[in-house]
Design an enzyme around this catalytic site. Structure first.
Site, PDB file in Angstrom:
ATOM      1  N   ASP A   1      -0.114  -6.535   7.103  1.00 33.55           N
ATOM      2  CA  ASP A   1      -1.417  -7.078   6.700  1.00 33.55           C
ATOM      3  C   ASP A   1      -2.462  -5.998   6.434  1.00 33.55           C
ATOM      4  O   ASP A   1      -3.322  -5.700   7.267  1.00 33.55           O
ATOM      5  CB  ASP A   1      -1.942  -8.059   7.743  1.00 33.55           C
ATOM      6  CG  ASP A   1      -3.132  -8.861   7.209  1.00 33.55           C
ATOM      7  OD1 ASP A   1      -3.472  -8.713   6.018  1.00 33.55           O
ATOM      8  OD2 ASP A   1      -3.716  -9.635   7.991  1.00 33.55           O
TER       9      ASP A   1
ATOM     10  N   ASP B   1      -7.633  -3.091   9.893  1.00 35.41           N
ATOM     11  CA  ASP B   1      -7.612  -4.170  10.894  1.00 35.41           C
ATOM     12  C   ASP B   1      -6.428  -3.945  11.833  1.00 35.41           C
ATOM     13  O   ASP B   1      -5.617  -4.840  12.071  1.00 35.41           O
ATOM     14  CB  ASP B   1      -7.507  -5.521  10.194  1.00 35.41           C
ATOM     15  CG  ASP B   1      -7.814  -6.692  11.117  1.00 35.41           C
ATOM     16  OD1 ASP B   1      -8.562  -6.497  12.100  1.00 35.41           O
ATOM     17  OD2 ASP B   1      -7.314  -7.803  10.863  1.00 35.41           O
TER      18      ASP B   1
END
Length: 328
Positions: A217, A201
């Protein structure tokens, strides 16, 4: 991963502070919620004025083995001097448990927002992505999934079919546009790319800048093609995207090889992300945080716009992919 009906309503501040206390951390500040809908993430300061971030994982989205693989990947990256936010270990464990929740504690890392239109920063990101992928190529994830059509297209299509929140006046047109888009992606999707462990991502919001990039993340880490970690950094018109991509690839190839044939996967991957994101919103609708923060999801206008977006993306898939200058 049947987690559609779960909410975080039982995760009270006292529960969080008790979990931290079990690891020898006394919270000396409030718990400041950070922007995360999928999980629950809080920043805080302890009695020694050290700053941390605690992340409580949405139960049943990932298995224990899958989360541990994410953590192991982050720790490998740190060992290989790739700047990522990695979890801290307590008694040798990075994945902790309290009252049915799994959670992890990270050092709080500050930084400015990565500037997606800054070519110098883009070059540095490309170089470190090359290093990140060097580590990712050492072995694949065993438990975490591969990027593929089933998870990103076909399963979401069934979610749309079953969704009661899509307005009845828009549903038929939306499903037709979805089916046309799925057919277009299926026609141009390839599976002959080299697979590696990815950030998964990698967009501008998941990169901080501190005299260089810091990747945060890894929750969506998967196996897949290298281009998955590059295309979300591109913005602007085609000429601007071409310049950005050439900058990234040139820096990337200082440390790692890149297969330029994967550029043809950019628009299929974009389409898959569009479809998957909508299905994710629908799946999470039972969590009160979602109706509160996405109230427009039940509106006629919203679904009409999504239908138009899918039609436009289908047209793009029938166009030639982004082309680099002849030197590549």
């Amino acid at each position: 991963m049947n987690d559609n009906a779960f909410t975080f309503q039982t995760l009270h501040p006292e529960t969080i502070m008790d979990a931290l206390f079990e690891q020898g951390i006394r919270v000396d500040s409030g718990l400041t919620p950070l922007n995360s809908y999928e999980n629950r993430v809080y920043q805080f300061q302890d009695e020694d004025r050290r700053r941390f971030v605690v992340k409580f994982y949405r139960p049943e989205r990932w298995s224990v083995d899958q989360i541990r693989e994410e953590h192991q990947f982050a720790l490998e990256l740190v060992k290989d001097e790739v700047p990522v936010a990695a979890p801290l270990a307590f008694n040798g464990q990075t994945l902790l448990a309290h009252q049915g929740y799994h959670y992890a504690i990270f050092p709080s890392v500050g930084g400015r927002q990565f500037e997606a239109d800054n070519i110098d920063q883009m070059e540095a990101v490309g170089r470190y992505l090359g290093r990140l992928h060097q580590t990712g190529r050492k072995r694949p994830f065993t438990f975490r999934p591969d990027i593929g059509l089933a998870e990103y297209l076909f399963e979401p299509r069934q979610v749309f079919e079953d969704a009661a929140l899509i307005p009845s006046g828009q549903k038929a047109a939306f499903l037709k546009a979805t089916d046309t888009l799925l057919s277009a992606v299926t026609e141009c999707w390839r599976t002959d790319f080299a697979t590696l462990r990815l950030h998964g991502d990698c967009h501008a919001g998941n990169i901080l800048w501190r005299d260089g990039p810091l990747f945060v993340d890894l929750d969506d880490a998967r196996n897949g093609p290298a281009i998955q970690d590059l295309w979300m950094l591109l913005n602007g018109n085609k000429a601007e995207q071409r310049m950005q991509l050439e900058t990234i690839i040139e820096a990337y190839e200082e440390v790692s090889e890149f297969d330029t044939a994967e550029i043809g996967l950019i628009e299929p991957l974009r389409a898959m992300r569009l479809v998957y994101y909508l299905a994710w919103l629908i799946r999470r609708w039972g969590d009160p945080a979602f109706p509160k923060n996405f109230p427009w999801l039940t509106g006629e206008d919203y679904w009409q716009r999504q239908t138009t977006t899918f039609i436009e993306q289908t047209k793009i898939l029938h166009e030639p992919p982004l082309q680099l200058t002849p030197m590549y």
